[in-house]
Design an enzyme around this catalytic site. Structure first.
Site, short mmCIF file in Angstrom:
data_model
loop_
_atom_site.label_atom_id
_atom_site.label_comp_id
_atom_site.label_asym_id
_atom_site.label_seq_id
_atom_site.Cartn_x
_atom_site.Cartn_y
_atom_site.Cartn_z
N LYS A 6 24.68 -53.53 -51.12
CA LYS A 6 24.63 -53.45 -52.45
C LYS A 6 24.87 -54.40 -53.53
CE LYS A 6 26.19 -50.10 -55.95
NZ LYS A 6 25.26 -50.55 -57.00
N GLU A 194 27.98 -60.44 -58.48
CA GLU A 194 26.74 -60.71 -57.64
C GLU A 194 27.49 -61.45 -56.39
OE1 GLU A 194 26.84 -61.53 -60.70
OE2 GLU A 194 25.20 -60.75 -61.64
N ASN A 195 26.73 -61.35 -55.21
CA ASN A 195 26.91 -61.92 -54.25
C ASN A 195 28.41 -62.00 -53.71
OD1 ASN A 195 24.38 -63.03 -54.40
ND2 ASN A 195 25.02 -64.47 -55.64
N ARG A 196 29.08 -60.71 -53.76
CA ARG A 196 30.49 -60.63 -53.45
C ARG A 196 31.63 -61.71 -54.19
NH1 ARG A 196 27.84 -56.83 -52.35
NH2 ARG A 196 27.81 -55.60 -50.30
N LEU A 197 31.17 -62.27 -55.20
CA LEU A 197 32.31 -62.95 -55.90
C LEU A 197 32.76 -62.14 -56.99
CD1 LEU A 197 32.96 -66.06 -55.47
CD2 LEU A 197 31.48 -66.80 -57.19
#
Ligand SMILES: Cc1cc2nc3c(=O)[nH]c(=O)nc-3n(C[C@H](O)[C@H](O)[C@H](O)COP(=O)(O)O)c2cc1C
Length: 222
Positions: A6, A194-197
């Protein structure tokens, strides 16, 4: 499960935008969650409480937050339960709130202390009568033979306070039931990005021996 993925994109969390006091920041996020989370099944005040015994064996369960003040985060339970025995042996505990609708998590760690009996009594007396009866009757965390044994215990409590003509004034807060405070030493506010950051801001006590209110903030790697 590997394919479950997700993206988190609702918001960011910046050092310049958070309150220097973590209790105020918590209250701010809590009120936002209460306002924004409209799913009627969702309990914003449900939190995971992790405790450990003196050997370091960890246990975790959900309890309900019933108040926050300068002493800490308050919940109520049975003082003879497994959690209570662990707290007795080791007062260190951790709380966790997960509000997926907000893409937010809050971690709090600290030490646990019993609330005063007056506070436990006050909260006990505010509860619906059937909940109070269950609290008195339940041998929380102890093995019970079957559901019938629990229902018998409830019937006995009901009988002791007048049977069908329940006299609530006879239902007292037992000494084996009451509140605890978790007095925080550390908070972490997590906002999914976003993007696990992700954004992670941790509040820690700068030097508790010098200044009990000296909270400092640092960013942690996601
Ligand atoms: C949504 C939810 C709310 C709960 N709230 C409480 C609570 O406020 N106090 C409590 O003692 N147990 C509460 N429980 C039950 C605990 O999770 C747990 O089963 C119980 O306290 C026994 O834990 P222990 O054996 O580790 O002491 C709740 C469970 C759920 C799922």
């Amino acid at each position: 499960m590997e394919e479950l993925r997700k993206q988190y994109s609702l918001a960011g969390l910046d050092e310049s935008a958070v309150n220097p006091d973590p209790f105020t920041q918590f209250t701010h996020w809590f009120k936002e969650a209460q306002r924004e989370i409209t799913d009627s099944w969702f309990e914003v005040n449900a939190m995971a409480l992790a405790t450990a015994d003196k050997h370091g064996t960890v246990s975790n369960r959900i309890v309900l937050l019933k108040g926050v003040d300068e002493i800490g985060f308050r919940f109520f339970t049975n003082y003879e339960s497994e959690k209570a025995q662990q707290i007795e042996a080791n007062p260190n505990a951790s709380l966790l709130f997960f509000w997926p609708q907000m893409e937010r998590q809050i971690r709090i760690s600290g030490t646990v202390h019993k609330t005063s009996f007056e506070l436990s009594k006050k909260y006990f007396e505010s509860r619906p009568v059937k909940s109070r009866i269950s609290a008195v009757a339940s041998p929380q965390s102890k093995p019970v033979a079957n559901r019938g044994e629990l229902e018998d215990a409830v019937a006995q409590v009901e009988e002791s306070i007048g049977g069908l003509q329940l006299d609530e004034s006879k239902l007292h807060c037992p000494d084996y039931w009451g509140g605890y405070h978790v007095a925080p030493k550390e908070f972490e506010f997590w906002q999914g990005r976003e993007n696990r950051l992700h954004d992670r801001l941790q509040y820690y006590l700068n030097d508790p021996s010098v200044d009990e209110n000296g909270w400092a903030i640092r960013r942690l790697g996601p």
